[in-house]
Structures are given as structure tokens and as C-alpha cells.
Design a protein around this motif. Structure first.
Motif, mmCIF file in Angstrom:
data_model
loop_
_atom_site.group_PDB
_atom_site.id
_atom_site.type_symbol
_atom_site.label_atom_id
_atom_site.label_comp_id
_atom_site.label_asym_id
_atom_site.label_seq_id
_atom_site.Cartn_x
_atom_site.Cartn_y
_atom_site.Cartn_z
ATOM 1 N N ASN A 7 0.826 -1.232 0.000
ATOM 2 C CA ASN A 7 0.000 0.000 0.000
ATOM 3 C C ASN A 7 0.847 1.264 0.000
ATOM 4 O OD1 ASN A 7 -2.473 -1.391 0.038
ATOM 5 N ND2 ASN A 7 -2.279 -1.668 2.271
ATOM 6 N N ALA A 8 1.818 1.300 -0.892
ATOM 7 C CA ALA A 8 2.753 2.436 -0.883
ATOM 8 C C ALA A 8 2.711 3.222 -2.184
ATOM 9 C CB ALA A 8 4.171 1.920 -0.656
ATOM 10 N N ASP A 16 9.187 13.220 -10.689
ATOM 11 C CA ASP A 16 8.370 14.351 -10.241
ATOM 12 C C ASP A 16 6.886 13.979 -10.082
ATOM 13 O OD1 ASP A 16 7.741 14.229 -12.887
ATOM 14 O OD2 ASP A 16 8.642 16.158 -13.418
ATOM 15 N N LYS A 17 6.574 12.689 -10.331
ATOM 16 C CA LYS A 17 5.229 12.174 -9.985
ATOM 17 C C LYS A 17 5.413 10.872 -9.224
ATOM 18 C CE LYS A 17 1.887 14.013 -13.240
ATOM 19 N NZ LYS A 17 2.668 14.589 -14.365
ATOM 20 N N LEU A 18 4.613 10.666 -8.193
ATOM 21 C CA LEU A 18 4.752 9.439 -7.403
ATOM 22 C C LEU A 18 4.363 8.221 -8.232
ATOM 23 C CD1 LEU A 18 3.217 10.438 -3.928
ATOM 24 C CD2 LEU A 18 5.618 10.497 -4.643
ATOM 25 N N ILE A 19 5.039 7.093 -7.965
ATOM 26 C CA ILE A 19 4.603 5.811 -8.517
ATOM 27 C C ILE A 19 3.543 5.323 -7.534
ATOM 28 C CG2 ILE A 19 5.339 3.495 -9.219
ATOM 29 C CD1 ILE A 19 8.298 4.689 -9.106
ATOM 30 N N GLU A 20 2.313 5.197 -8.002
ATOM 31 C CA GLU A 20 1.216 4.985 -7.043
ATOM 32 C C GLU A 20 0.804 3.529 -6.874
ATOM 33 O OE1 GLU A 20 -1.951 7.646 -8.078
ATOM 34 O OE2 GLU A 20 -0.780 9.410 -7.479
ATOM 35 N N GLY A 21 0.426 3.212 -5.647
ATOM 36 C CA GLY A 21 -0.186 1.916 -5.337
ATOM 37 C C GLY A 21 0.682 0.699 -5.609
ATOM 38 N N VAL A 22 1.909 0.733 -5.148
ATOM 39 C CA VAL A 22 2.808 -0.401 -5.394
ATOM 40 C C VAL A 22 3.316 -0.999 -4.078
ATOM 41 C CG1 VAL A 22 3.663 0.256 -7.688
ATOM 42 C CG2 VAL A 22 4.742 1.227 -5.629
ATOM 43 N N SER A 23 4.022 -2.122 -4.220
ATOM 44 C CA SER A 23 4.698 -2.741 -3.081
ATOM 45 C C SER A 23 6.202 -2.685 -3.325
ATOM 46 C CB SER A 23 4.268 -4.204 -2.932
ATOM 47 O OG SER A 23 2.876 -4.265 -2.688
ATOM 48 N N VAL A 24 6.955 -2.678 -2.224
ATOM 49 C CA VAL A 24 8.421 -2.614 -2.328
ATOM 50 C C VAL A 24 8.993 -3.821 -1.591
ATOM 51 C CG1 VAL A 24 10.487 -1.254 -1.763
ATOM 52 C CG2 VAL A 24 8.346 -0.081 -2.385
ATOM 53 N N LEU A 25 9.725 -4.660 -2.312
ATOM 54 C CA LEU A 25 10.304 -5.856 -1.692
ATOM 55 C C LEU A 25 11.752 -5.607 -1.280
ATOM 56 C CD1 LEU A 25 9.897 -8.904 -0.984
ATOM 57 C CD2 LEU A 25 10.822 -9.435 -3.256
ATOM 58 N N LYS A 49 0.043 2.009 4.456
ATOM 59 C CA LYS A 49 -1.251 2.704 4.596
ATOM 60 C C LYS A 49 -1.364 3.927 3.685
ATOM 61 C CE LYS A 49 -1.674 1.092 9.342
ATOM 62 N NZ LYS A 49 -1.337 1.377 10.723
ATOM 63 N N GLY A 50 -0.885 3.758 2.466
ATOM 64 C CA GLY A 50 -0.993 4.853 1.496
ATOM 65 C C GLY A 50 0.063 5.933 1.644
ATOM 66 N N GLY A 51 1.024 5.697 2.504
ATOM 67 C CA GLY A 51 2.120 6.662 2.683
ATOM 68 C C GLY A 51 3.140 6.575 1.555
ATOM 69 N N THR A 52 4.096 7.486 1.574
ATOM 70 C CA THR A 52 5.100 7.534 0.512
ATOM 71 C C THR A 52 6.422 6.924 0.968
ATOM 72 O OG1 THR A 52 4.100 9.569 -0.330
ATOM 73 C CG2 THR A 52 6.335 9.066 -1.086
ATOM 74 N N VAL A 53 6.890 5.963 0.189
ATOM 75 C CA VAL A 53 8.225 5.407 0.418
ATOM 76 C C VAL A 53 9.205 6.275 -0.358
ATOM 77 C CG1 VAL A 53 9.758 3.433 0.039
ATOM 78 C CG2 VAL A 53 7.375 3.050 0.706
ATOM 79 N N MET A 54 10.208 6.769 0.334
ATOM 80 C CA MET A 54 11.211 7.616 -0.338
ATOM 81 C C MET A 54 12.597 7.264 0.194
ATOM 82 S SD MET A 54 10.816 11.329 1.557
ATOM 83 C CE MET A 54 12.454 11.860 1.037
ATOM 84 N N PRO A 55 13.650 7.649 -0.531
ATOM 85 C CA PRO A 55 14.992 7.325 -0.042
ATOM 86 C C PRO A 55 15.264 8.012 1.294
ATOM 87 C CG PRO A 55 15.056 8.137 -2.323
ATOM 88 C CD PRO A 55 13.682 8.398 -1.800
ATOM 89 N N GLY A 56 16.064 7.362 2.157
ATOM 90 C CA GLY A 56 16.548 8.019 3.365
ATOM 91 C C GLY A 56 17.313 9.262 2.961
ATOM 92 N N LEU A 57 17.312 10.270 3.823
ATOM 93 C CA LEU A 57 17.947 11.540 3.475
ATOM 94 C C LEU A 57 19.477 11.426 3.561
ATOM 95 C CD1 LEU A 57 15.512 13.765 5.536
ATOM 96 C CD2 LEU A 57 15.510 13.464 3.047
ATOM 97 N N ILE A 58 20.144 12.284 2.801
ATOM 98 C CA ILE A 58 21.613 12.306 2.803
ATOM 99 C C ILE A 58 22.084 13.737 3.027
ATOM 100 C CG2 ILE A 58 23.718 11.796 1.495
ATOM 101 C CD1 ILE A 58 22.129 9.734 -0.116
ATOM 102 N N ASP A 59 23.029 13.898 3.931
ATOM 103 C CA ASP A 59 23.652 15.204 4.174
ATOM 104 C C ASP A 59 25.106 15.093 3.744
ATOM 105 O OD1 ASP A 59 24.642 17.605 5.128
ATOM 106 O OD2 ASP A 59 23.491 17.531 7.003
ATOM 107 N N ALA A 60 25.464 15.836 2.703
ATOM 108 C CA ALA A 60 26.799 15.696 2.108
ATOM 109 C C ALA A 60 27.849 16.617 2.725
ATOM 110 C CB ALA A 60 26.722 15.933 0.598
ATOM 111 N N HIS A 61 27.469 17.363 3.746
ATOM 112 C CA HIS A 61 28.488 18.210 4.395
ATOM 113 C C HIS A 61 28.203 18.325 5.890
ATOM 114 C CE1 HIS A 61 31.556 21.621 4.058
ATOM 115 N NE2 HIS A 61 31.233 21.558 5.350
ATOM 116 N N VAL A 62 28.799 17.424 6.660
ATOM 117 C CA VAL A 62 28.706 17.535 8.121
ATOM 118 C C VAL A 62 30.080 17.283 8.734
ATOM 119 C CG1 VAL A 62 26.308 16.715 8.201
ATOM 120 C CG2 VAL A 62 28.156 15.095 8.539
#
Ligand code: ZN
Length: 420
Positions: A7-8, A16-25, A49-62
Motif C-alpha cells: 500500500n505504498a 516528479d510524480k509518485l509511482i502509485e499503489g505499489v509494493s516494495v520488496l 497505509k498509502g504513505g510515501t516510500v522515499m529514499p533516506g535523506l543524505i547530508d553531504a556536508h557535516v
């Protein structure tokens, strides 16, 4: 171990558009399939539950091991620095940052501890010590410098812990770069011009001759990787571009000519808009009036340089906050996302904090410590470093920034937070 997110909707790091209604294995630590997948294949099912799966964030300067003010760090034992850094690491991961590029600091022990499961935190791409010329931006002997030099005690405690290193001339620069690579640096950090927050090196100084800078680039590229440079002014950037430096940290005071060179050579730019705004408005304490003036100048210039980034369509830009100091300062790590959204737009902010970083990190080739999967993407063959957020991040970054709407944090296939 197979985990299936159902349900993701998916933001994969670029679209720039979500891929809707898929599963991620997810198989162990990698994403292996996205699409219509039967739940029977999985050992564990996570309902997005219909939420968005997205990549974990990356900080390139810390600077994850610079866990206090410099004077305070000078007085701390290594153990104290390590314990504080471990705490900061955990806070970064729990904010949703699954990878960071550290650009000055002895992160070797921390990185190994995290990778082996003895500490909690993001993946770390270490630069190890930032290398500078004598009198350059990381020559931290300026505290009691004369006394130290006169007595032959050349290093400041910060330099002794491996956060900074001084090297002059071709031979010393080659050696210093090779030492950092030997310790596992995935890229090299040099100081190629004056600093803003430092009390000693004036902003307009050029640091490292062409010959020295080329030596750094040579030693790095012989080891398959690249040089990132602390750099503020256009003359310094022009020299560094010619020497082959591929990542400009801060890059605050651009002109049209250097913006065009950056675009042509595909050099990466790592601006920090939120921090710039803070320092431009004197909201971060500085040691004296002189440093306030320097930081005000770069803070204001950075906003003008953003216009040049737009004008010349510079796409090689990444998320970098310059988080340094006590853990309080690190709260700004999330605010940069909103700052970029305001300067550019939502999709640029999201790409800068995910897939763009992944592309930059590919410049490290075999020196990149994480070789098994892609970073900054949700796609087949990417590391299972991901967030599930309640909402559509493409409509605004607020749902990525809020702790409440960040429902799940996964790194390397392991779940660190789940409030779904
Ligand atoms: Zn920095």
C-alpha cells in the motif's frame, strides 16, 4: 529475510510524480523489486497505509565528530568526543538521515562502530582530516599559536585527534592525501581559500598554490576518488576548478564566469542556505566582530549565488548543512530542506537530499565504502535505506521534516522507527 512494504506510493529520488499503489520488496539489506508483489513471498509485511516510500535523506556536508565548540573540543579527551559523536549520529539517523558525507573529522572509529552494529547512526563517507596549508583554514594552531610554534608543540589538540592536518608543498600534500586514503577516506577534503567562521584566515586569501592543489587531485584520482574543497570566493574557485577539484563546499561568492565553469566541468556545489541565513543575521554566535563581518558577507552572497545556479542551470548540487558543534546546532539539519524548497522548489530540495548525493558519491568509485547497492534511490538494486512518510513529499517537504509524519525509518534493511 524478506520484508514487503505494501500500500505504498514511491518517490524514487528523481521522479516528479509518485509511482502509485505499489509494493516494495526488501531482501536483507537491498531493495529487489517494486511493483505488484504477492504478500506470500515475504517473511514480514509492512503496511504503508498509502504513505510515501522515499529514499533516506543524505547530508553531504557535516562534521559529525566536531561535537562541541572548538575550544571545548580542545579540552576534551578522545573518549568524550567519541561518546558525544555517537549520540549525534543516533540523532541524525532518527531525523531520517541514513547517509552522511563527513568533510573533516576522524570518523574512522565511529563509522566502524556503526557499520558493525555497536553504535546507531547513518552510513558515513569519511574524508578524515581536512588538509590545509600553514595559515590555512584548518591550521588550528591559531589558539596560542605563537606559544605552540615557539615551543615546538606544533599541533593543536584538534589536529592531534585527526580532524585537521597541515601540509605544505607538493611532497607533503601528496603524503597527507595518501595518509587519509590509507585510513579509508572515500574522498579528500582540502581547504582552498579563506574561512568565514575562523578568526585567523581572511576570506579573500587564496590557499594552496596550483601545484599543491594539483598534487592533492593527483593523489586522490590515483586512488580512484576526488577532492572536495572548502571554498568561498570566485578567484579561489577558478584556481580549484583548473586544478581538477570536483566538489565545491559553500561556493558562496560566485560570479558569472565561475558559474559557467562549474556548469561546463560538472563540478558539484554544496551550498548551505539555512546556515547562511542564520549567520547573515548574526543568529549563530561568533568569536568576534571580524568573524561576524565575514559570516555576514558569505551569508548574503550565498543567496546571490543561488540566482547564478538557476541562471546557468547547474544541476550538480547537493544537500549539505555544515552541521558542526553541539547537538543543538544539528537541529538545523532538517531545516535546510525547507530553505532549499524556498530558494529553488520542492523537487530540487528532494533530489538534492537523495539521488543527487548518490550521483556525487559515485565519484569515489572503489573508495566508496558502500559498494553493494545504490545510495539515495528507491529502486531495484538500491540499499534499503528508506523512509515512509504520511503525505506526498512532492507537494511540499513539510511531511518529510515533521517527526510525526515520518512514520518509518529503515537503514540497511533494519527498522529504526515504526509508528505506522
Ligand atoms: Zn564545513
Amino acid at each position: 529475510m524478506k520484508k514487503l512494504i505494501i500500500n505504498a506510493n514511491v518517490f524514487n529520488g528523481t521522479n516528479d510524480k509518485l509511482i502509485e499503489g505499489v509494493s516494495v520488496l526488501i531482501e536483507n539489506n537491498l531493495i529487489t523489486r517494486i511493483g505488484d508483489i504477492d504478500v506470500s513471498v515475504a517473511d514480514e509485511v509492512i503496511d504503508a497505509k498509502g504513505g510515501t516510500v522515499m529514499p533516506g535523506l543524505i547530508d553531504a556536508h557535516v562534521h559529525i565528530t566536531m561535537s562541541a565548540g572548538f575550544n571545548e573540543l580542545d579540552a576534551m579527551t578522545r573518549e568524550e568526543i567519541a561518546i558525544r559523536s555517537a549520540r549525534i549520529s543516533e540523532q541524525m539517523l532518527m531525523r531520517g538521515f541514513t547517509t552522511i558525507r563527513d568533510v573533516a573529522g576522524n570518523t574512522l572509529g565511529l563509522k566502524n562502530s556503526i557499520d558493525k552494529g555497536y553504535a546507531t547512526g547513518p552510513r558515513i563517507l569519511p574524508s578524515m582530516a581536512a588538509i590545509s596549508q600553514t595559515s590555512g583554514h584548518s591550521d588550528y594552531r591559531q589558539n596560542r599559536a605563537q606559544e605552540r610554534l615557539a615551543n615546538g608543540h606544533e599541533d593543536s589538540p584538534l589536529m592531534k585527534t585527526g580532524a585537521f592536518k597541515v601540509a605544505d608543498g607538493r611532497a607533503e600534500v601528496l603524503k597527507a592525501v595518501r595518509e587519509q586514503l590509507f585510513m579509508g577516506a572515500s574522498q579528500i577534503k582540502i581547504m582552498a581559500g579563506g574561512g568565514a567562521s575562523s578568526t585567523f584566515d581572511p576570506l579573500d586569501t587564496l590557499q594552496y598554490t596550483m601545484d599543491e592543489m594539483k598534487a592533492a587531485v593527483e593523489a586522490a584520482s590515483d586512488y580512484g576518488t576526488y577532492v572536495a574543497a572548502h571554498i568561498h570566493t570566485a578567484p579561489a574557485m577558478k584556481r580549484a576548478a583548473e586544478a581538477g577539484v570536483m566538489s565545491f563546499e559553500h561556493a558562496t561568492i560566485m560570479d558569472d564566469e565561475i558559474a559557467q565553469i562549474i556548469k561546463e566541468k560538472g563540478i558539484w556545489v554544496v551550498p548551505s542556505y539555512f546556515t547562511s541565513e542564520l549567520i547573515a543575521n548574526r543568529k549563530i554566535p561568533m568569536p568576534n566582530e571580524e568573524t561576524y563581518k565575514k559570516t555576514e558577507r558569505v551569508g548574503k552572497a550565498m543567496m546571490k549565488s543561488a540566482e547564478l545556479i538557476k541562471k546557468y542551470n547547474i544541476e550538480n548540487i547537493v544537500y549539505g548543512t555544515d552541521c558542526v558543534g553541539k547537538s543543538d546546532v544539528h537541529k538545523a539539519q532538517m531545516q535546510e530542506l525547507a530553505a532549499i524548497e524556498e530558494v529553488f522548489d520542492t523537487i530540487t530540495a528532494l533530489r538534492m537530499a537523495t539521488s543527487n548525493c548518490g550521483r556525487l558519491f559515485e565519484l569515489s568509485t572503489y573508495q566508496l565504502p558502500y559498494q553493494e547497492g545504490k545510495l539515495g534511490r528507491v529502486c531495484e538494486g538500491a540499499y534499503a535505506d528508506l523512509l515512509i512518510v504520511d503525505g506526498n513529499p512532492l507537494e511540499g517537504v513539510a511531511c518529510v521534516m515533521s517527526d510525526e509524519s515520518k512514520k518509518l525509518i529503515m537503514k540497511d534493511g533494519l527498522v529504526y522507527k515504526n509508528t505506522l
